[in-house]
Write an enzyme that holds these catalytic residues in place. Structure first.
Site, PDB file in Angstrom:
ATOM      1  N   GLN A   1     -12.526   3.034  -2.198  1.00  0.00           N
ATOM      2  CA  GLN A   1     -11.842   1.787  -2.570  1.00  0.00           C
ATOM      3  C   GLN A   1     -12.536   1.075  -3.727  1.00  0.00           C
ATOM      4  O   GLN A   1     -11.895   0.518  -4.591  1.00  0.00           O
ATOM      5  CB  GLN A   1     -11.793   0.861  -1.353  1.00  0.00           C
ATOM      6  CG  GLN A   1     -11.003  -0.407  -1.583  1.00  0.00           C
ATOM      7  CD  GLN A   1     -11.388  -1.483  -0.587  1.00  0.00           C
ATOM      8  OE1 GLN A   1     -12.514  -1.973  -0.562  1.00  0.00           O
ATOM      9  NE2 GLN A   1     -10.422  -1.849   0.260  1.00  0.00           N
TER      10      GLN A   1
ATOM     11  N   ASP B   1      -5.901  -9.308  -2.304  1.00  0.00           N
ATOM     12  CA  ASP B   1      -5.902  -9.931  -0.972  1.00  0.00           C
ATOM     13  C   ASP B   1      -6.684 -11.240  -0.935  1.00  0.00           C
ATOM     14  O   ASP B   1      -6.519 -12.043  -0.019  1.00  0.00           O
ATOM     15  CB  ASP B   1      -6.585  -8.993   0.039  1.00  0.00           C
ATOM     16  CG  ASP B   1      -5.821  -7.717   0.267  1.00  0.00           C
ATOM     17  OD1 ASP B   1      -4.580  -7.764   0.263  1.00  0.00           O
ATOM     18  OD2 ASP B   1      -6.460  -6.668   0.454  1.00  0.00           O
TER      19      ASP B   1
ATOM     20  N   THR C   1      -7.217   4.749   0.300  1.00  0.00           N
ATOM     21  CA  THR C   1      -7.212   3.706  -0.721  1.00  0.00           C
ATOM     22  C   THR C   1      -6.096   3.975  -1.713  1.00  0.00           C
ATOM     23  O   THR C   1      -5.786   5.132  -2.023  1.00  0.00           O
ATOM     24  CB  THR C   1      -8.569   3.655  -1.466  1.00  0.00           C
ATOM     25  OG1 THR C   1      -8.363   3.063  -2.762  1.00  0.00           O
ATOM     26  CG2 THR C   1      -9.173   5.028  -1.694  1.00  0.00           C
ATOM     27  N   GLY C   2      -5.542   2.884  -2.228  1.00  0.00           N
ATOM     28  CA  GLY C   2      -4.494   2.977  -3.234  1.00  0.00           C
ATOM     29  C   GLY C   2      -4.983   3.637  -4.519  1.00  0.00           C
ATOM     30  O   GLY C   2      -4.185   4.001  -5.387  1.00  0.00           O
TER      31      GLY C   2
ATOM     32  N   TRP D   1      -1.376  -8.806  -5.254  1.00  0.00           N
ATOM     33  CA  TRP D   1      -2.074  -7.542  -4.978  1.00  0.00           C
ATOM     34  C   TRP D   1      -3.481  -7.802  -4.485  1.00  0.00           C
ATOM     35  O   TRP D   1      -4.012  -7.075  -3.653  1.00  0.00           O
ATOM     36  CB  TRP D   1      -2.100  -6.702  -6.263  1.00  0.00           C
ATOM     37  CG  TRP D   1      -3.009  -5.538  -6.147  1.00  0.00           C
ATOM     38  CD1 TRP D   1      -2.696  -4.298  -5.653  1.00  0.00           C
ATOM     39  CD2 TRP D   1      -4.406  -5.493  -6.484  1.00  0.00           C
ATOM     40  NE1 TRP D   1      -3.812  -3.496  -5.668  1.00  0.00           N
ATOM     41  CE2 TRP D   1      -4.874  -4.204  -6.170  1.00  0.00           C
ATOM     42  CE3 TRP D   1      -5.301  -6.420  -7.018  1.00  0.00           C
ATOM     43  CZ2 TRP D   1      -6.191  -3.814  -6.376  1.00  0.00           C
ATOM     44  CZ3 TRP D   1      -6.624  -6.034  -7.218  1.00  0.00           C
ATOM     45  CH2 TRP D   1      -7.048  -4.740  -6.897  1.00  0.00           C
TER      46      TRP D   1
ATOM     47  N   LYS E   1     -16.476  -5.220  -4.168  1.00  0.00           N
ATOM     48  CA  LYS E   1     -15.056  -5.355  -3.866  1.00  0.00           C
ATOM     49  C   LYS E   1     -14.351  -6.268  -4.888  1.00  0.00           C
ATOM     50  O   LYS E   1     -14.547  -6.145  -6.083  1.00  0.00           O
ATOM     51  CB  LYS E   1     -14.856  -5.849  -2.416  1.00  0.00           C
ATOM     52  CG  LYS E   1     -15.127  -4.742  -1.414  1.00  0.00           C
ATOM     53  CD  LYS E   1     -14.866  -5.142   0.022  1.00  0.00           C
ATOM     54  CE  LYS E   1     -13.426  -5.323   0.327  1.00  0.00           C
ATOM     55  NZ  LYS E   1     -12.886  -4.351   1.291  1.00  0.00           N
ATOM     56  N   GLU E   2     -13.549  -7.220  -4.412  1.00  0.00           N
ATOM     57  CA  GLU E   2     -12.785  -8.047  -5.344  1.00  0.00           C
ATOM     58  C   GLU E   2     -13.657  -9.033  -6.120  1.00  0.00           C
ATOM     59  O   GLU E   2     -13.187  -9.676  -7.039  1.00  0.00           O
ATOM     60  CB  GLU E   2     -11.676  -8.819  -4.601  1.00  0.00           C
ATOM     61  CG  GLU E   2     -10.463  -7.981  -4.207  1.00  0.00           C
ATOM     62  CD  GLU E   2     -10.558  -7.397  -2.816  1.00  0.00           C
ATOM     63  OE1 GLU E   2     -11.685  -7.324  -2.270  1.00  0.00           O
ATOM     64  OE2 GLU E   2      -9.512  -7.006  -2.252  1.00  0.00           O
TER      65      GLU E   2
ATOM     66  N   ASP F   1       0.832  -1.201   0.000  1.00  0.00           N
ATOM     67  CA  ASP F   1       0.000   0.000   0.000  1.00  0.00           C
ATOM     68  C   ASP F   1       0.865   1.248   0.000  1.00  0.00           C
ATOM     69  O   ASP F   1       0.705   2.142  -0.826  1.00  0.00           O
ATOM     70  CB  ASP F   1      -0.910   0.021   1.231  1.00  0.00           C
ATOM     71  CG  ASP F   1      -1.975  -1.076   1.185  1.00  0.00           C
ATOM     72  OD1 ASP F   1      -2.240  -1.584   0.089  1.00  0.00           O
ATOM     73  OD2 ASP F   1      -2.521  -1.407   2.247  1.00  0.00           O
TER      74      ASP F   1
HETATM   75  C1  NOJ Z   1      -6.982  -3.376  -0.108  1.00  0.00           C
HETATM   76  C2  NOJ Z   1      -5.599  -3.574   0.414  1.00  0.00           C
HETATM   77  O1  NOJ Z   1      -5.258  -2.504   1.294  1.00  0.00           O
HETATM   78  C3  NOJ Z   1      -4.598  -3.636  -0.716  1.00  0.00           C
HETATM   79  O2  NOJ Z   1      -3.341  -3.934  -0.196  1.00  0.00           O
HETATM   80  C4  NOJ Z   1      -4.998  -4.665  -1.731  1.00  0.00           C
HETATM   81  O3  NOJ Z   1      -4.066  -4.649  -2.760  1.00  0.00           O
HETATM   82  C5  NOJ Z   1      -6.388  -4.404  -2.230  1.00  0.00           C
HETATM   83  N1  NOJ Z   1      -7.284  -4.379  -1.110  1.00  0.00           N
HETATM   84  C6  NOJ Z   1      -6.858  -5.454  -3.244  1.00  0.00           C
HETATM   85  O4  NOJ Z   1      -7.138  -6.662  -2.650  1.00  0.00           O
END
Ligand code: NOJ
Length: 795
Positions: free
Chosen positions: A684, A487, A703-704, A485, A630-631, A359
């Site tokens: 995010q 999670d 958030t990234g 990346w 989310k993912e 992050d």
């Molecule tokens: C949030 C996490 O902080 C980050 O490290 C990760 O890459 C993303 N979720 C994607 O899963």
């Protein structure tokens, strides 16, 4: 519907309707003293850590939402009517109560007007100070004299540790006391403890006022609020009288009542100050505000500091919202993620006491063009979080002790196992830093490893490559380890991720250039061989004719194959195929086209499609989330930065900008009821097609996304691509942009860049005119730069 607007000149977002669909926040302060505040003054403060240094409470996930906060109550003593300086918590009807919240760079100013009384509260943490100031101005706009009481109110936590304060009530209720001393409430915690007992020593906080006499006070929360009441109708305000009750074995608070009489047109000004300091220190702090002009001085200092940083890169394009995001809000958000990582927001309760390796290494990228000196400090810090085997510590603690940390190899290490990607993020970040500054000597600087030993930065990078090489999967790609990346992705110990493989390819290509400069020929030869091998693997095992797969599990089963019933196309391998330079031009175009066709939505590209429901494998932990969330096929906003960058690197400016617009908070300003989160800060993720609430965003601020979208816009769309020797100017913009300008500080020099696009191109620059001198192509050599430079770039 909109709830406010961008004020570009003052670098503020102005909220004109206080009943926003979610608390819209701002960040105040520094790592030493941090504060988060909403447009309704909700929020909390902390010293060094949201988890372990919590001073004021905030009830997450609660009804009433966004409470408590830093409250100013006002009472008309002639008729008993009362309201608050922010719309909430009293919540007067909005046809009678006017309110504006100005969120600025590290300050928030909340203005109200009710029954001809104007109130304005400026909240900020002075630069480099460890307390916060709430400067209140009350003006009587009536034709008659008004008799008012004004109350400053804060609910202290009873204990620094947020979790203990929330759940260990049989302990925390019995450890604090409050005192009234002159113009302030002092709260003590464990006050008998003079020396450390179980690691705890006595602590003190204060809440005081400068510029006014205190008429009455409360140190006991429940006396202030009253039984079976809440913050909308506290008995102390309703009755007009604080009882002067101090807490003992109950919840503490700081409430200070000030009685004021205002003639028509008269203004009264005072300042509440809050922090974690003892009686003596806080008296001195309060004394420094007796002359309230101090507040304006400090506000100016804050603006000078932040605007100074942001002004290092400013743009003027045909798209106003883009300008607001790049000039102020995306940049400011990058600084906030850079400083606070994922520590404290209205979603993150502060329990993560450190920097996630990936992050923060990515967050740094968002500010390199604005504050390379700050980036350098953090890069060194993060490099010192690398283990001597080359892997990154999953979490680099705030009190990280380089050379002495445990690692995931130690049996006693509890945090997590190695991730496949962590250390690989160092490569683009260090490259961007060196290119921005020209400081390639940095590569020879010696930095400790997290656990033991030290090495040059160059050697640190080599070890990161080794880490991946020593942990290979079954097909010649780096092993997936705990996760990449993503999670949620468990490929198995020997499973492999194409995303990481592309990252490794990119890392090796970066290091090869460095090794070439260093004339490290043997290593260059080694990297050449490894690059070729990895490319071959990616071509033969991971390309399906029009898309790259997501990985190969330990048992050999492909993840993200086009033949899968679910999750048969993943976004990140396609964008990273381009960014890494591993795919050829035709593959890049095909993969990007497929993303656009299959993954794009009005709010950005989804992370995978279709979401997992019935066909997930054991390690597909995203199945736990609802579809389009989310993912699990949500629009994971961080990934939008990479697709923007990938399209821009291919010179496809229309697509790059389309992806930017789709996920840009500012674009949702007039549909704020759909997005819910702040229209000035990335979240995010955004819910996608299978959600009944498509377009709703979540997990604000930390958030990234901030840094990846910033890089996608600055390096990608705006085409600012520095190298050690100069600056490549290679924008990829919408073809209908005829002209735009960029101001960039570069190596201590000023660049005024005017980009002209007479032929409606969407990428590339054919010629530069640098201070009147013509240069073929798009490369501006640093040797041509004067103190201030006029550059015309023609696309
Ligand atoms: C949030 C996490 O902080 C980050 O490290 C990760 O890459 C993303 N979720 C994607 O899963």
């Amino acid at each position: 519907m909109n709830y406010g607007y961008f004020d570009g000149e003052n670098k503020e977002y102005v909220i004109t309707k206080p009943n926003t669909p979610a608390p819209w926040a701002n960040y105040l302060g520094s790592p030493e003293y941090g504060a988060i505040i909403s447009n309704n003054a909700g929020g909390y403060s902390f010293v060094k850590s949201g988890a372990n240094g919590r001073i004021i409470r905030y009830r997450f996930n609660a009804i009433n939402m966004d409470q408590p906060g830093r409250y100013i109550y006002l009472r008309d003593n002639d008729n008993g009517d009362y309201w608050s300086g922010s719309w909430q918590p009293v919540g007067k009807p909005l046809d009678k109560y006017e309110n504006q919240c100005h969120h600025g760079t590290a300050y928030t100013n909340i203005k109200s007007k009710y029954t001809n009384i104007k109130a304005e509260t400026l909240y900020y943490v002075p630069l480099d100070k460890t307390y916060e100031v709430w400067r209140v101005k009350v003006t009587n706009e009536d034709t008659k004299v008004r008799n008012l009481s004004l109350y400053g109110y804060v609910e202290f936590s009873n204990e620094n540790n947020y979790e203990q304060d929330s759940v260990n009530l049989q302990y925390t209720q019995y450890i604090t006391k409050t005192y009234f001393r002159n113009n302030k409430i002092i709260q003590t915690i464990n006050e008998n403890v003079k020396q450390s007992v179980n690691g705890s020593t006595g602590k003190e906080r204060f809440f005081g006022v400068a510029g006014a006499e205190v008429a009455a006070y409360e140190g006991d929360r429940d006396t202030f609020v009253g039984e079976y009441r809440n913050y909308s109708n506290p008995i102390a305000v309703e009755s007009g009288k604080c009882q002067k009750v101090l807490n003992y074995n109950t919840n503490s608070c700081g409430a200070l009542q000030i009685d004021i009489t205002l003639n028509p047109g008269e203004t009264k000004e005072l300042a509440f100050v809050l922090g974690a300091h003892n009686d003596d220190a806080s008296s001195k702090i309060l004394a420094s505000y007796e002359d309230l002009s101090q507040v304006e001085k400090e506000l100016q200092e804050l603006k000078d500091y932040w605007h100074g940083k942001l002004n290092n890169f400013q743009i003027n394009t045909p798209d106003e919202n883009f300008n607001h995001m790049i000039n102020t809000w995306n940049s400011y958000q990058c600084f906030i993620t850079f400083v606070w990582s994922r520590a404290a927001s209205f979603q993150y309760c502060g329990l993560r006491n450190g920097y996630g390796f990936r992050d923060t290494v990515q967050d740094i990228q968002g500010i390199i063009h604005l504050a390379p000196e700050l980036a350098l400090e953090k890069i060194k810090f993060m490099i010192s979080g690398q283990v001597d085997n080359g892997g990154g510590l999953p979490l680099v603690k705030f009190d990280h002790n380089p050379g002495h940390e445990m690692t995931p190899d130690d049996p006693a290490y509890t945090y997590d196992r190695y991730r496949a990607d962590d250390a690989l993020w160092l490569f683009p970040t260090i490259l961007k830093y060196i290119n921005e500054t020209g400081n390639d000597d940095f590569l020879d600087e010696v930095i400790p490893f997290a656990n033991k030993g030290e090495a040059t930065v160059y050697e640190h990078l080599k070890r990161a490559i080794n880490f991946s090489m020593e942990r290979q999967g079954n097909n010649g790609m780096p092993a997936g380890l705990h996760a990449d990346w993503n999670d949620c992705l468990r490929m198995g110990a020997k499973g492999e991720s194409t995303f990481v493989a592309f990252q490794l390819y990119y890392a090796m290509a970066i290091l090869k250039n460095i090794a070439t400069d260093k004339k490290d020929d043997a290593y260059v030869a080694y990297l050449d061989e490894k690059l070729a091998e990895l490319k071959e693997t990616m071509q033969t095992k991971c390309w399906e004719g029009d898309q790259f797969i997501r990985g190969i599990r330990e048992d050999g089963i492909v993840v993200g194959s086009k033949n899968d019933p679910e999750a048969n196309l993943w976004l990140n391998p396609q964008s990273w195929a381009v960014i890494s330079g591993c795919a050829d031009k035709e593959q890049c175009e095909k993969a990007l086209d497929k993303v656009y066709e299959r993954l794009n939505t009005p709010y950005g590209a989804v992370l995978l499609d279709p979401p997992y429901k019935d066909h997930a494998f054991d390690g597909a932990l995203m199945l736990l989330f609802n579809p389009s969330t989310k993912e699990n096929g949500g629009i994971f906003s961080q990934s939008q930065g990479w697709i923007i960058l990938a399209e821009a690197l291919m010179g496809r400016g229309n697509k790059a900008f389309e992806y930017y617009r789709e996920c840009s908070p500012a674009e949702m300003n007039d549909n704020a009821e759909v997005r819910k989160l702040e229209p000035y800060a990335h979240g995010q993720f955004i819910e996608a097609k299978e959600s009944p609430f498509q377009g709703r965003a979540h997990v604000h601020w930390l958030t990234g996304t901030a840094s990846t979208v910033m890089v996608g816009c600055v390096e990608g769309i705006l085409g600012m691509r520095p190298t050690v020797d100069g600056l490549n100017i290679s924008p990829s913009v919408p073809s209908d942009w005829k002209e735009f300008s960029i101001f960039k500080s570069f190596r201590g020099k000023k660049l005024n860049i005017l980009v002209k696009n007479p032929d409606g191109k969407e990428g590339g620059v054919r010629e530069l005119i640098v201070n009147g001198e013509k240069v073929e192509g798009s490369f501006l050599p640093v040797s041509m730069l004067k103190e201030e430079n006029e550059i015309i770039a023609t696309m």
